[in-house]
Design a protein around this motif. Sequence first.
Motif, PDB file in Angstrom:
ATOM      1  N   MET A   1       0.852  -1.176   0.000  1.00 37.05           N
ATOM      2  CA  MET A   1       0.000   0.000   0.000  1.00 37.05           C
ATOM      3  C   MET A   1       0.892   1.231   0.000  1.00 37.05           C
ATOM      4  N   GLY A   2       0.610   2.174  -0.929  1.00 36.95           N
ATOM      5  CA  GLY A   2       1.371   3.408  -1.013  1.00 36.95           C
ATOM      6  C   GLY A   2       0.903   4.424   0.018  1.00 36.95           C
ATOM      7  N   PHE A   3       1.661   5.502   0.136  1.00 35.73           N
ATOM      8  CA  PHE A   3       1.313   6.519   1.135  1.00 35.73           C
ATOM      9  C   PHE A   3      -0.063   7.104   0.866  1.00 35.73           C
ATOM     10  N   GLU A   4      -0.469   7.168  -0.429  1.00 33.03           N
ATOM     11  CA  GLU A   4      -1.782   7.720  -0.761  1.00 33.03           C
ATOM     12  C   GLU A   4      -2.898   6.871  -0.147  1.00 33.03           C
ATOM     13  N   ASP A   5      -2.775   5.525  -0.280  1.00 35.81           N
ATOM     14  CA  ASP A   5      -3.776   4.621   0.285  1.00 35.81           C
ATOM     15  C   ASP A   5      -3.791   4.704   1.807  1.00 35.81           C
ATOM     16  N   GLU A   6      -2.610   4.786   2.400  1.00 39.40           N
ATOM     17  CA  GLU A   6      -2.531   4.901   3.856  1.00 39.40           C
ATOM     18  C   GLU A   6      -3.183   6.201   4.328  1.00 39.40           C
ATOM     19  N   ALA A   7      -2.951   7.292   3.604  1.00 39.24           N
ATOM     20  CA  ALA A   7      -3.522   8.585   3.985  1.00 39.24           C
ATOM     21  C   ALA A   7      -5.042   8.564   3.857  1.00 39.24           C
ATOM     22  N   VAL A   8      -5.553   7.973   2.776  1.00 37.17           N
ATOM     23  CA  VAL A   8      -7.003   7.878   2.596  1.00 37.17           C
ATOM     24  C   VAL A   8      -7.605   7.048   3.720  1.00 37.17           C
ATOM     25  N   GLU A   9      -6.987   5.928   4.025  1.00 35.74           N
ATOM     26  CA  GLU A   9      -7.483   5.065   5.104  1.00 35.74           C
ATOM     27  C   GLU A   9      -7.486   5.808   6.445  1.00 35.74           C
ATOM     28  N   GLU A  10      -6.423   6.547   6.699  1.00 29.44           N
ATOM     29  CA  GLU A  10      -6.332   7.322   7.939  1.00 29.44           C
ATOM     30  C   GLU A  10      -7.437   8.383   7.996  1.00 29.44           C
ATOM     31  N   LEU A  11      -7.650   9.087   6.890  1.00 29.78           N
ATOM     32  CA  LEU A  11      -8.720  10.087   6.854  1.00 29.78           C
ATOM     33  C   LEU A  11     -10.079   9.439   7.107  1.00 29.78           C
ATOM     34  N   TYR A  12     -10.355   8.335   6.422  1.00 33.32           N
ATOM     35  CA  TYR A  12     -11.650   7.672   6.585  1.00 33.32           C
ATOM     36  C   TYR A  12     -11.836   7.114   7.987  1.00 33.32           C
ATOM     37  N   SER A  13     -10.853   6.394   8.485  1.00 36.12           N
ATOM     38  CA  SER A  13     -11.042   5.679   9.752  1.00 36.12           C
ATOM     39  C   SER A  13     -10.831   6.541  10.992  1.00 36.12           C
ATOM     40  N   LYS A  14      -9.956   7.513  10.926  1.00 38.70           N
ATOM     41  CA  LYS A  14      -9.615   8.274  12.125  1.00 38.70           C
ATOM     42  C   LYS A  14     -10.147   9.699  12.141  1.00 38.70           C
ATOM     43  N   VAL A  15     -10.410  10.273  10.969  1.00 36.59           N
ATOM     44  CA  VAL A  15     -10.799  11.674  10.927  1.00 36.59           C
ATOM     45  C   VAL A  15     -12.271  11.828  10.553  1.00 36.59           C
ATOM     46  N   TRP A  16     -12.653  11.378   9.370  1.00 39.20           N
ATOM     47  CA  TRP A  16     -13.997  11.634   8.868  1.00 39.20           C
ATOM     48  C   TRP A  16     -15.056  10.760   9.521  1.00 39.20           C
ATOM     49  N   SER A  17     -14.712   9.560   9.952  1.00 37.15           N
ATOM     50  CA  SER A  17     -15.740   8.664  10.510  1.00 37.15           C
ATOM     51  C   SER A  17     -15.984   8.899  11.993  1.00 37.15           C
ATOM     52  N   HIS A  18     -15.098   9.590  12.677  1.00 35.77           N
ATOM     53  CA  HIS A  18     -15.271   9.866  14.099  1.00 35.77           C
ATOM     54  C   HIS A  18     -15.698  11.309  14.280  1.00 35.77           C
ATOM     55  N   ARG A  19     -16.824  11.491  14.854  1.00 38.47           N
ATOM     56  CA  ARG A  19     -17.331  12.838  15.084  1.00 38.47           C
ATOM     57  C   ARG A  19     -16.750  13.386  16.379  1.00 38.47           C
ATOM     58  N   SER A  20     -16.199  14.574  16.280  1.00 38.80           N
ATOM     59  CA  SER A  20     -15.683  15.235  17.472  1.00 38.80           C
ATOM     60  C   SER A  20     -16.857  15.786  18.267  1.00 38.80           C
ATOM     61  N   ALA A  21     -16.599  16.170  19.474  1.00 36.45           N
ATOM     62  CA  ALA A  21     -17.637  16.784  20.297  1.00 36.45           C
ATOM     63  C   ALA A  21     -18.158  18.040  19.610  1.00 36.45           C
ATOM     64  N   MET A  22     -17.267  18.794  18.956  1.00 34.05           N
ATOM     65  CA  MET A  22     -17.679  20.008  18.268  1.00 34.05           C
ATOM     66  C   MET A  22     -18.606  19.672  17.099  1.00 34.05           C
ATOM     67  N   GLN A  23     -18.266  18.643  16.323  1.00 33.58           N
ATOM     68  CA  GLN A  23     -19.121  18.255  15.207  1.00 33.58           C
ATOM     69  C   GLN A  23     -20.479  17.772  15.708  1.00 33.58           C
ATOM     70  N   ARG A  24     -20.483  17.012  16.781  1.00 32.48           N
ATOM     71  CA  ARG A  24     -21.756  16.539  17.349  1.00 32.48           C
ATOM     72  C   ARG A  24     -22.589  17.723  17.819  1.00 32.48           C
ATOM     73  N   GLU A  25     -21.945  18.713  18.414  1.00 33.38           N
ATOM     74  CA  GLU A  25     -22.663  19.891  18.891  1.00 33.38           C
ATOM     75  C   GLU A  25     -23.243  20.672  17.721  1.00 33.38           C
ATOM     76  N   LEU A  26     -22.487  20.760  16.622  1.00 38.67           N
ATOM     77  CA  LEU A  26     -22.989  21.440  15.434  1.00 38.67           C
ATOM     78  C   LEU A  26     -24.283  20.799  14.945  1.00 38.67           C
ATOM     79  N   ASN A  27     -24.323  19.495  15.002  1.00 40.02           N
ATOM     80  CA  ASN A  27     -25.486  18.757  14.520  1.00 40.02           C
ATOM     81  C   ASN A  27     -26.457  18.412  15.641  1.00 40.02           C
TER      82      ASN A  27
END
Length: 159
Positions: A1-27
Amino acid sequence: MGFEDEAVEELYSKVWSHRSAMQRELNRGAHGEVFALRQLACHGEMTPSQLAESLRVSSGRVSTVLSSLERKGFVTRTPDPSDRRVVRVAITEAGRGRVEEDLEDMRSAVRWIFSQMGERRTREFVELTREFMTYMSICHPGQPRPTAEEVRKAFEGNA
């Protein structure tokens, strides 16, 4: 897996799929109230259909949101004088105050985050986010990737 795939996976699994308290409050339970108020504050009076289209929700959802906002005194619904079948929705001063309060609360929270990150890392983050969003604006799923010329023009336009 190249760095691009690792970065996409990291964004999906750790950033975009987990809602922060601030994001939850927004919604928070508002189910679109904040976004409806912001839309009305920015664009002025609208019909419920226009609001539904701009928020990309059903007319039933908008009706529910507007009922709640009207009960709270944040919007008014009045018949259009030229066509009584049309309802016009307007934000009230209390609604504008709520929008300003929400925006200031968000700005305050983001300023605190930036203070924790420090000036250098904040400036890097903002610049990287600007670059990322420029690429996002020209790269569409299912379409050919932008040419070097399209990329150059996009960045010239954002300079």
